[in-house]
Design a protein around this motif. Structure first.
Motif, PDB file in Angstrom:
ATOM      1  N   ALA A  82       0.827  -1.209   0.000  1.00  0.00           N
ATOM      2  CA  ALA A  82       0.000   0.000   0.000  1.00  0.00           C
ATOM      3  C   ALA A  82       0.859   1.256   0.000  1.00  0.00           C
ATOM      4  CB  ALA A  82      -0.929   0.003   1.216  1.00  0.00           C
ATOM      5  N   THR A  83       1.902   1.231   0.806  1.00  0.00           N
ATOM      6  CA  THR A  83       2.806   2.380   0.860  1.00  0.00           C
ATOM      7  C   THR A  83       3.470   2.609  -0.498  1.00  0.00           C
ATOM      8  OG1 THR A  83       3.226   1.980   3.199  1.00  0.00           O
ATOM      9  CG2 THR A  83       4.834   3.328   2.014  1.00  0.00           C
ATOM     10  N   GLY A  84       3.989   1.539  -1.079  1.00  0.00           N
ATOM     11  CA  GLY A  84       4.634   1.653  -2.386  1.00  0.00           C
ATOM     12  C   GLY A  84       3.671   2.107  -3.471  1.00  0.00           C
ATOM     13  N   ALA A  85       2.444   1.602  -3.415  1.00  0.00           N
ATOM     14  CA  ALA A  85       1.451   1.985  -4.423  1.00  0.00           C
ATOM     15  C   ALA A  85       1.089   3.469  -4.296  1.00  0.00           C
ATOM     16  CB  ALA A  85       0.205   1.113  -4.286  1.00  0.00           C
ATOM     17  N   ALA A 127      -0.821  14.548  -3.166  1.00  0.00           N
ATOM     18  CA  ALA A 127       0.139  14.299  -2.083  1.00  0.00           C
ATOM     19  C   ALA A 127      -0.209  15.210  -0.907  1.00  0.00           C
ATOM     20  CB  ALA A 127       1.558  14.547  -2.569  1.00  0.00           C
ATOM     21  N   SER A 128      -1.472  15.197  -0.516  1.00  0.00           N
ATOM     22  CA  SER A 128      -1.925  16.077   0.557  1.00  0.00           C
ATOM     23  C   SER A 128      -1.305  15.669   1.894  1.00  0.00           C
ATOM     24  CB  SER A 128      -3.451  16.031   0.661  1.00  0.00           C
ATOM     25  OG  SER A 128      -3.859  14.756   1.117  1.00  0.00           O
ATOM     26  N   LEU A 129      -1.325  16.600   2.809  1.00  0.00           N
ATOM     27  CA  LEU A 129      -0.773  16.351   4.142  1.00  0.00           C
ATOM     28  C   LEU A 129      -1.506  15.200   4.825  1.00  0.00           C
ATOM     29  CD1 LEU A 129       1.128  17.122   6.433  1.00  0.00           C
ATOM     30  CD2 LEU A 129      -0.596  18.772   7.195  1.00  0.00           C
ATOM     31  N   LEU A 130      -2.811  15.163   4.708  1.00  0.00           N
ATOM     32  CA  LEU A 130      -3.592  14.096   5.330  1.00  0.00           C
ATOM     33  C   LEU A 130      -3.213  12.724   4.752  1.00  0.00           C
ATOM     34  CD1 LEU A 130      -5.756  13.722   7.452  1.00  0.00           C
ATOM     35  CD2 LEU A 130      -7.477  13.927   5.658  1.00  0.00           C
ATOM     36  N   ARG A 131      -3.005  12.665   3.473  1.00  0.00           N
ATOM     37  CA  ARG A 131      -2.609  11.409   2.831  1.00  0.00           C
ATOM     38  C   ARG A 131      -1.237  10.951   3.330  1.00  0.00           C
ATOM     39  NH1 ARG A 131      -2.742  10.057  -3.619  1.00  0.00           N
ATOM     40  NH2 ARG A 131      -3.058   7.844  -3.317  1.00  0.00           N
ATOM     41  N   ILE A 132      -0.309  11.872   3.472  1.00  0.00           N
ATOM     42  CA  ILE A 132       1.029  11.553   3.971  1.00  0.00           C
ATOM     43  C   ILE A 132       0.956  11.105   5.434  1.00  0.00           C
ATOM     44  CG2 ILE A 132       3.346  12.461   4.407  1.00  0.00           C
ATOM     45  CD1 ILE A 132       2.610  12.071   1.413  1.00  0.00           C
ATOM     46  N   PHE A 186      -1.575   9.542   6.909  1.00  0.00           N
ATOM     47  CA  PHE A 186      -2.096   8.177   6.928  1.00  0.00           C
ATOM     48  C   PHE A 186      -1.074   7.171   6.385  1.00  0.00           C
ATOM     49  CE2 PHE A 186      -6.425  10.210   7.047  1.00  0.00           C
ATOM     50  CZ  PHE A 186      -6.690   9.801   8.352  1.00  0.00           C
ATOM     51  N   LEU A 187      -0.298   7.574   5.413  1.00  0.00           N
ATOM     52  CA  LEU A 187       0.775   6.730   4.892  1.00  0.00           C
ATOM     53  C   LEU A 187       1.791   6.439   5.997  1.00  0.00           C
ATOM     54  CD1 LEU A 187       1.886   5.382   2.343  1.00  0.00           C
ATOM     55  CD2 LEU A 187       3.070   7.511   1.845  1.00  0.00           C
ATOM     56  N   THR A 188       2.110   7.450   6.784  1.00  0.00           N
ATOM     57  CA  THR A 188       3.015   7.274   7.922  1.00  0.00           C
ATOM     58  C   THR A 188       2.425   6.309   8.944  1.00  0.00           C
ATOM     59  OG1 THR A 188       3.829   9.523   7.572  1.00  0.00           O
ATOM     60  CG2 THR A 188       4.310   8.519   9.695  1.00  0.00           C
ATOM     61  N   CYS A 189       1.108   6.361   9.135  1.00  0.00           N
ATOM     62  CA  CYS A 189       0.449   5.421  10.052  1.00  0.00           C
ATOM     63  C   CYS A 189       0.599   3.980   9.565  1.00  0.00           C
ATOM     64  CB  CYS A 189      -1.035   5.766  10.197  1.00  0.00           C
ATOM     65  SG  CYS A 189      -1.350   7.270  11.115  1.00  0.00           S
ATOM     66  N   ILE A 190       0.475   3.766   8.264  1.00  0.00           N
ATOM     67  CA  ILE A 190       0.642   2.424   7.708  1.00  0.00           C
ATOM     68  C   ILE A 190       2.060   1.920   7.958  1.00  0.00           C
ATOM     69  CG2 ILE A 190       0.764   1.080   5.571  1.00  0.00           C
ATOM     70  CD1 ILE A 190      -1.486   2.869   4.476  1.00  0.00           C
ATOM     71  N   ILE A 191       3.044   2.755   7.679  1.00  0.00           N
ATOM     72  CA  ILE A 191       4.438   2.359   7.875  1.00  0.00           C
ATOM     73  C   ILE A 191       4.725   2.093   9.351  1.00  0.00           C
ATOM     74  CG2 ILE A 191       6.840   3.131   7.669  1.00  0.00           C
ATOM     75  CD1 ILE A 191       5.874   4.764   5.207  1.00  0.00           C
ATOM     76  N   THR A 192       4.248   2.980  10.208  1.00  0.00           N
ATOM     77  CA  THR A 192       4.461   2.808  11.644  1.00  0.00           C
ATOM     78  C   THR A 192       3.805   1.522  12.148  1.00  0.00           C
ATOM     79  OG1 THR A 192       4.508   5.208  11.917  1.00  0.00           O
ATOM     80  CG2 THR A 192       4.155   3.903  13.893  1.00  0.00           C
ATOM     81  N   GLY A 193       2.620   1.239  11.657  1.00  0.00           N
ATOM     82  CA  GLY A 193       1.939   0.008  12.047  1.00  0.00           C
ATOM     83  C   GLY A 193       2.689  -1.231  11.608  1.00  0.00           C
ATOM     84  N   ALA A 194       3.210  -1.219  10.398  1.00  0.00           N
ATOM     85  CA  ALA A 194       3.952  -2.376   9.891  1.00  0.00           C
ATOM     86  C   ALA A 194       5.257  -2.561  10.655  1.00  0.00           C
ATOM     87  CB  ALA A 194       4.235  -2.219   8.400  1.00  0.00           C
ATOM     88  N   VAL A 195       5.950  -1.480  10.937  1.00  0.00           N
ATOM     89  CA  VAL A 195       7.202  -1.564  11.688  1.00  0.00           C
ATOM     90  C   VAL A 195       6.926  -1.988  13.123  1.00  0.00           C
ATOM     91  CG1 VAL A 195       9.135  -0.209  12.615  1.00  0.00           C
ATOM     92  CG2 VAL A 195       8.443   0.064  10.237  1.00  0.00           C
ATOM     93  N   GLY A 196       5.890  -1.427  13.713  1.00  0.00           N
ATOM     94  CA  GLY A 196       5.522  -1.794  15.084  1.00  0.00           C
ATOM     95  C   GLY A 196       5.155  -3.261  15.185  1.00  0.00           C
ATOM     96  N   LEU A 197       4.457  -3.785  14.195  1.00  0.00           N
ATOM     97  CA  LEU A 197       4.079  -5.193  14.195  1.00  0.00           C
ATOM     98  C   LEU A 197       5.318  -6.079  14.158  1.00  0.00           C
ATOM     99  CD1 LEU A 197       1.758  -7.224  14.069  1.00  0.00           C
ATOM    100  CD2 LEU A 197       1.878  -7.076  11.593  1.00  0.00           C
TER     101      LEU A 197
END
Length: 104
Positions: free
Chosen positions: A67-70, A82-87, A89-100
């Motif tokens: 999802a991040t790559g896409a 590339a809105s701030l809100l989109r970035i 949420f993208l950071t949330c995805i990455i943080t969730g994957a790293v945290g997992l």
């Protein structure tokens, strides 16, 4: 090696999603074939990774990276927003994957 397979599998998802975007614009057999090959590539390496990594972890990391790559590919190659809100949420995805990964 399983983690490397998982990263490789995520490229199958990234390029698969990108090929969906191109296929929807061009609507020809070539891009349909590319779409199928990309996802087949991704699923093959996901299966290899899941020989050692539990399903829940492998799937979460695979979809997170994909999802991040896409999203990044969409921003740079398909001129998507590339809105701030989109970035954020993208950071949330990455943080969730790293945290997992850190928990598992």
């Amino acid at each position: 090696m399983a983690w490397m397979y998982l990263v490789i599998a995520s490229f199958g998802e990234i390029f698969g999603v990108a090929s969906i975007n191109v296929f929807l614009k061009k609507r020809n057999f070539f891009w349909l074939l590319i779409l199928v090959l990309c996802f087949t590539f991704g699923f093959t390496f996901l299966g290899l990774a899941m020989r050692e990594i539990p399903l829940g972890t492998a799937y979460a990391i695979w979809t997170g990276l994909g999802a991040t790559g896409a999203v990044i590919m969409g921003i740079f190659f398909f001129k998507e927003s590339a809105s701030l809100l989109r970035i954020i949420f993208l950071t949330c995805i990455i943080t969730g994957a790293v945290g997992l990964k850190m928990i598992g």
